[in-house]
Design an enzyme around this catalytic site. Structure first.
Site, mmCIF file in Angstrom:
data_model
loop_
_atom_site.group_PDB
_atom_site.id
_atom_site.type_symbol
_atom_site.label_atom_id
_atom_site.label_comp_id
_atom_site.label_asym_id
_atom_site.label_seq_id
_atom_site.Cartn_x
_atom_site.Cartn_y
_atom_site.Cartn_z
ATOM 1 N N ILE A 1 58.109 72.803 73.106
ATOM 2 C CA ILE A 1 58.664 71.518 73.545
ATOM 3 C C ILE A 1 57.569 70.469 73.633
ATOM 4 C CG2 ILE A 1 59.852 70.302 75.393
ATOM 5 C CD1 ILE A 1 61.309 72.852 76.083
ATOM 6 N N GLY B 1 51.402 69.454 78.178
ATOM 7 C CA GLY B 1 51.024 68.578 79.268
ATOM 8 C C GLY B 1 49.564 68.762 79.634
ATOM 9 N N SER B 2 49.176 68.122 80.721
ATOM 10 C CA SER B 2 47.780 68.194 81.148
ATOM 11 C C SER B 2 47.420 69.584 81.653
ATOM 12 C CB SER B 2 47.524 67.158 82.258
ATOM 13 O OG SER B 2 47.783 65.855 81.781
ATOM 14 N N GLY C 1 49.466 72.599 81.017
ATOM 15 C CA GLY C 1 50.124 73.737 80.403
ATOM 16 C C GLY C 1 50.921 73.364 79.171
ATOM 17 N N VAL D 1 54.631 73.920 77.331
ATOM 18 C CA VAL D 1 56.004 74.218 77.709
ATOM 19 C C VAL D 1 56.786 74.590 76.462
ATOM 20 C CG1 VAL D 1 58.084 73.390 78.865
ATOM 21 C CG2 VAL D 1 55.833 72.592 79.625
ATOM 22 N N ASP E 1 51.931 62.678 90.758
ATOM 23 C CA ASP E 1 52.006 62.367 89.331
ATOM 24 C C ASP E 1 53.451 62.092 88.915
ATOM 25 O OD1 ASP E 1 50.942 61.825 86.848
ATOM 26 O OD2 ASP E 1 51.094 63.896 86.143
#
Length: 469
Positions: A115, A118-119, A121, A123, A233
């Protein structure tokens, strides 16, 4: 004899004998019961007489043993029901609880497609082989963590386990891969994030839909703050939505617990476009007000379909904030000059002008279709002074949510085709969240109001201005 005989009776002599025996047993039970009642009444009369004699003589004997009124030992076997023994046994209530044990292996999940990254991990969309359920599988980034298991991963797991709320993404379990640094979080899968939706939509959400979205986000945030958890965040890409109109807050990599008074915390938090001005000016102590500033930025983004404050770096971000809110002064933000990075600010001469409202209203031209109550709410959320921002609970009670049009029910919320099942979610030049452990730079904001970039002795570099000593 023939007259008293029932017309339903069987002519069989054996059946007639059984019926007669049952009648005799019934009559014997009645006689036994009557005899037992007579004995009880006689015993009671004798006890009352003895008690009166003792009270007259002033003699207080030992207390009488409480009589047994049911299930007596001398009860005939014929009177004891067949399931009496079962009723005497105590039934223990048992509740299903999770037991300590090893984590499941990631091979229990079939990964369907990636998908996004991110910072903290990667996904993926995956399917539980045992149940067939589609879930979100997040692999934590551990490769570059010098201290072993990253503190961001621990905080995310801890806060998600504590934050069981309808508007917070649900952490199902933690699973492991073949190596110690292969750690995955299994969470509920939701079809959309608000950032991708806003990029794909031709028109922004309707006012009633914006209220529905905001109420759910602020409702989840109010629960987090009640548990002393700051998200740190909040942004549209971290707000997930399913096809039932339900919004859930996700990505708790920067979340952490706080207290009152707030402890000394990391300055470099929150993605740049959603970062509060006190963080940009170097505040070392802050509270949940920074989440409420992010809510104000999200509110503006829902109204316009575009991020409200798109700074290129920290200096440019401060410039865009003051361009929207006006320059700070001691009336609207007492004590802001004591912040480390505020000392370099060269404010314009008219910045001390007072405003009729506290906090001042944002320019109507930026939000032409917003009602007066809505403009008041976004102005309070984007107040420069953190103390002037409403709490999540106060925000939920704001008149904006009670005026027409009312929030649209989730049941009739529009649905959108999911991109997560077919392709990667596109990243639309959104800055990433700060990395854990990254030091906040010392910034020079002397050029914010038209001075030379970096001040007289500064230079521009790495997206911000450095002061050279």
């Amino acid at each position: 004899m023939s007259a008293s005989k029932s017309r339903w009776a069987d002519e069989d002599p054996e059946t007639e004998a059984i019926i007669a025996a049952r009648k005799r047993e019934k009559e014997e039970k009645k006689r036994a019961k009557a005899e037992k009642q007579r004995q009880l009444e006689a015993s009671k009369a004798q006890t009352d007489g003895d008690g009166n004699d003792q009270s007259r003589n002033g003699d207080s004997g030992p207390p009488m043993k409480r009589r047994r009124l049911s299930n007596d030992a001398d009860t005939n076997d014929a009177e004891v029901p067949e399931n009496a023994e079962k009723k005497k046994q105590t039934t223990l209530l048992r509740f299903p609880v999770r037991e300590w044990g090893t984590c499941r292996h990631v091979d229990n999940f079939e990964r369907l497609n990636h998908i996004e990254e991110g910072s903290y991990g990667w996904v993926s969309r995956a399917k539980d082989i045992n149940t067939g359920e589609v879930v979100a599988l997040k692999k934590l980034k551990i490769e570059n963590s010098p201290d072993g298991f990253p503190v961001t991963g621990l905080r995310e797991i801890q806060t998600l386990l504590e934050a069981r709320h309808a508007n917070v993404v649900y952490l199902r379990e933690v699973v492991m891969g073949n190596k110690m640094d292969d750690v995955y979080l299994v969470m509920d899968f939701l079809e959309h994030d608000l950032k991708a939706l806003l990029d794909e939509m031709r028109e922004p959400f309707l006012p009633s839909e914006i209220k529905t979205v905001l109420l759910q986000v602020v409702g989840g945030l109010e629960f987090l703050h009640a548990q002393w958890i700051m998200h740190r965040d909040l942004k549209t890409s971290n707000l997930l939505m399913n096809n039932r109109g339900e919004i859930k807050i996700a990505d708790f990599g920067m979340a952490r617990y706080y207290g009152d008074p707030p402890p000394k915390l990391t300055q470099l938090v929150v993605t740049l476009w959603y970062r509060a001005p006190e963080l940009l000016l170097g505040a070392e102590k802050y509270g949940p007000e920074i989440d409420m500033w992010s809510i104000g930025c999200i509110f503006g983004e829902l109204l316009t379909k575009e991020p409200l404050l798109q700074g290129k770096n920290e200096v440019d971000q401060v410039s865009k904030i003051f361009d929207l809110t006006g320059p700070p002064n001691s009336q609207i933000w007492p004590g802001f000059r004591s912040l480390p990075n505020a000392k370099s600010l060269r404010l314009p001469s008219n910045s001390s002008a007072s405003s009729s409202s506290d906090p001042p209203l944002l320019p109507r031209s930026r939000f032409p279709y917003l009602t007066n109550a809505g403009l008041g709410l976004i102005s309070e959320l984007l107040a420069l002074n953190p103390a002037s921002r409403p709490t999540a609970r106060q925000c939920l009670a704001h008149p904006y949510f009670r005026e027409d049009p009312r929030p649209k029910p989730k049941e009739i919320f529009p649905t959108f085709p999911s991109k997560a099942g077919m392709e990667k979610r596109r990243r639309h030049h959104t800055p990433e969240a700060p990395k854990h452990g990254q030091e906040a730079p010392e910034l020079d904001f002397a050029g914010v109001f038209g001075g030379a970039p970096g001040g007289d002795t500064g230079e521009v570099g790495a997206g911000f201005s450095l002061r050279l000593g």
